[in-house]
Design a protein around this motif. Sequence first.
Motif, mmCIF file in Angstrom:
data_model
loop_
_atom_site.group_PDB
_atom_site.id
_atom_site.type_symbol
_atom_site.label_atom_id
_atom_site.label_comp_id
_atom_site.label_asym_id
_atom_site.label_seq_id
_atom_site.Cartn_x
_atom_site.Cartn_y
_atom_site.Cartn_z
ATOM 1 N N SER A 1 32.530 -80.940 45.506
ATOM 2 C CA SER A 1 31.692 -80.028 46.299
ATOM 3 C C SER A 1 32.490 -78.991 47.069
ATOM 4 C CB SER A 1 30.841 -80.828 47.289
ATOM 5 O OG SER A 1 31.659 -81.410 48.309
ATOM 6 N N GLY A 2 33.757 -79.301 47.343
ATOM 7 C CA GLY A 2 34.578 -78.428 48.167
ATOM 8 C C GLY A 2 34.419 -78.672 49.656
ATOM 9 N N GLN A 3 33.438 -79.495 50.024
ATOM 10 C CA GLN A 3 33.115 -79.711 51.431
ATOM 11 C C GLN A 3 33.967 -80.816 52.050
ATOM 12 O OE1 GLN A 3 30.909 -77.993 53.291
ATOM 13 N NE2 GLN A 3 30.131 -76.718 51.611
ATOM 14 N N ALA A 4 34.266 -80.674 53.340
ATOM 15 C CA ALA A 4 34.890 -81.743 54.101
ATOM 16 C C ALA A 4 33.856 -82.844 54.346
ATOM 17 C CB ALA A 4 35.422 -81.219 55.432
ATOM 18 N N GLN B 1 28.490 -72.411 58.822
ATOM 19 C CA GLN B 1 27.676 -71.246 58.506
ATOM 20 C C GLN B 1 28.540 -69.994 58.609
ATOM 21 O OE1 GLN B 1 24.138 -71.316 60.990
ATOM 22 N NE2 GLN B 1 24.088 -73.555 60.912
ATOM 23 N N ARG B 2 28.614 -69.230 57.499
ATOM 24 C CA ARG B 2 29.491 -68.065 57.447
ATOM 25 C C ARG B 2 28.712 -66.833 57.012
ATOM 26 N NH1 ARG B 2 34.275 -69.432 53.612
ATOM 27 N NH2 ARG B 2 35.114 -67.533 54.579
ATOM 28 N N HIS B 3 29.110 -65.683 57.533
ATOM 29 C CA HIS B 3 28.468 -64.431 57.154
ATOM 30 C C HIS B 3 28.674 -64.174 55.667
ATOM 31 C CE1 HIS B 3 27.425 -63.228 61.212
ATOM 32 N NE2 HIS B 3 28.658 -63.459 61.616
ATOM 33 N N GLY B 4 27.585 -63.844 54.979
ATOM 34 C CA GLY B 4 27.676 -63.480 53.574
ATOM 35 C C GLY B 4 27.875 -64.631 52.620
ATOM 36 N N VAL B 5 27.855 -65.869 53.121
ATOM 37 C CA VAL B 5 28.047 -67.040 52.277
ATOM 38 C C VAL B 5 26.824 -67.954 52.411
ATOM 39 C CG1 VAL B 5 29.459 -69.064 51.786
ATOM 40 C CG2 VAL B 5 30.546 -66.935 52.524
ATOM 41 N N THR B 6 26.219 -68.268 51.275
ATOM 42 C CA THR B 6 25.057 -69.158 51.268
ATOM 43 C C THR B 6 25.482 -70.556 50.847
ATOM 44 O OG1 THR B 6 23.569 -67.336 50.696
ATOM 45 C CG2 THR B 6 22.763 -69.577 50.315
ATOM 46 N N THR B 7 25.153 -71.534 51.660
ATOM 47 C CA THR B 7 25.488 -72.929 51.367
ATOM 48 C C THR B 7 24.286 -73.620 50.748
ATOM 49 O OG1 THR B 7 27.040 -73.016 53.231
ATOM 50 C CG2 THR B 7 26.260 -75.110 52.348
ATOM 51 N N ASP B 8 24.478 -74.224 49.615
ATOM 52 C CA ASP B 8 23.399 -74.929 48.922
ATOM 53 C C ASP B 8 23.279 -76.333 49.514
ATOM 54 O OD1 ASP B 8 21.575 -76.101 47.222
ATOM 55 O OD2 ASP B 8 22.501 -75.326 45.391
ATOM 56 N N GLU B 9 22.541 -76.439 50.605
ATOM 57 C CA GLU B 9 22.411 -77.712 51.300
ATOM 58 C C GLU B 9 21.729 -78.767 50.439
ATOM 59 O OE1 GLU B 9 20.515 -77.047 55.024
ATOM 60 O OE2 GLU B 9 22.196 -75.904 55.870
ATOM 61 N N LYS B 10 20.799 -78.351 49.597
ATOM 62 C CA LYS B 10 20.093 -79.304 48.742
ATOM 63 C C LYS B 10 21.050 -79.957 47.760
ATOM 64 C CE LYS B 10 16.106 -79.801 45.671
ATOM 65 N NZ LYS B 10 14.955 -79.097 45.020
ATOM 66 N N ALA B 11 21.940 -79.154 47.176
ATOM 67 C CA ALA B 11 22.906 -79.705 46.221
ATOM 68 C C ALA B 11 23.893 -80.637 46.924
ATOM 69 C CB ALA B 11 23.651 -78.568 45.522
ATOM 70 N N ILE B 12 24.319 -80.251 48.129
ATOM 71 C CA ILE B 12 25.239 -81.099 48.895
ATOM 72 C C ILE B 12 24.574 -82.424 49.229
ATOM 73 C CG2 ILE B 12 26.460 -81.331 51.099
ATOM 74 C CD1 ILE B 12 26.871 -78.286 51.024
#
Length: 260
Positions: free
Chosen positions: A109-112, A231-242
């Motif tokens: 996922s790339g997420q911590a 949460q970052r400007h211009g970046v959408t996080t797919d919370e459902k997939a995470i």
Amino acid sequence: MADLPDSDNGDKASYAAPALEKGLDILELLAEVGEPLSTRTIAERLQRSKSEIFRMVFVLQQRGYLVREAGTDRLALSRRLFDLGIRSPSGRQLTSVVLPLMERFSEESGQAAHLVVLSRAQTVVLATTSGHLDATVTVRPGYGRPALEANSGRLILAFQPEARRRSLMRDDPAEQARLDRPEIKEALALIVTQGHQIAPSRDILAVTDIACPVIGPAGQAQAAILVPCLQRHGVTTDEKAILTALKACCHEAGLRLAYS
């Protein structure tokens, strides 16, 4: 205690260990106040002489249980007690089972991700994975907050029987009493209904926490895995997939705990 001699009335005799008691008093005091204290303040709060506290502090520093705050004479607990707790059989088992799955989740996922448990009415981060995104949120192992003030803490409490929930909070009577508040009961019931928690971080701005429980063999949450999404400007996080990937990770962790 089987090797203690019997007293006249048949009960096991107790032994005094003044040095040990003083050392434990110091450790418990610093854990309770949650901030560094000077030797003088420690002596005053424990109602002991500064000289006898100084000797104990010296030994505790030498053994690595206390550290001195930089630039001051104040003392704080080190990570040694936390590290000892992790090395206990239950801590080792939980970490050894869950951490490889967290690492796989973070790689994909790339997420911590943070592995969180409850101790003394506080959340405690047992382990973290960093992911590979160029900007993530990580905290050091040992980091913690009052259980009801953390999304991971509420999640773990939600997946407990009522008696166990109160037992987990017994070290902080004021926080334990909050469990009876209608808004807390409603919040915990909602988490159980959802099966997870997605909410703004209660600690860090511009972060959304996604958390799922690791359900042990007894059907209770032994831990939580929390993903702090920045949460970052211009970046959408797919919370459902995470959330989908995190649920799968926690489900597999629970199965492995059941068979380990």
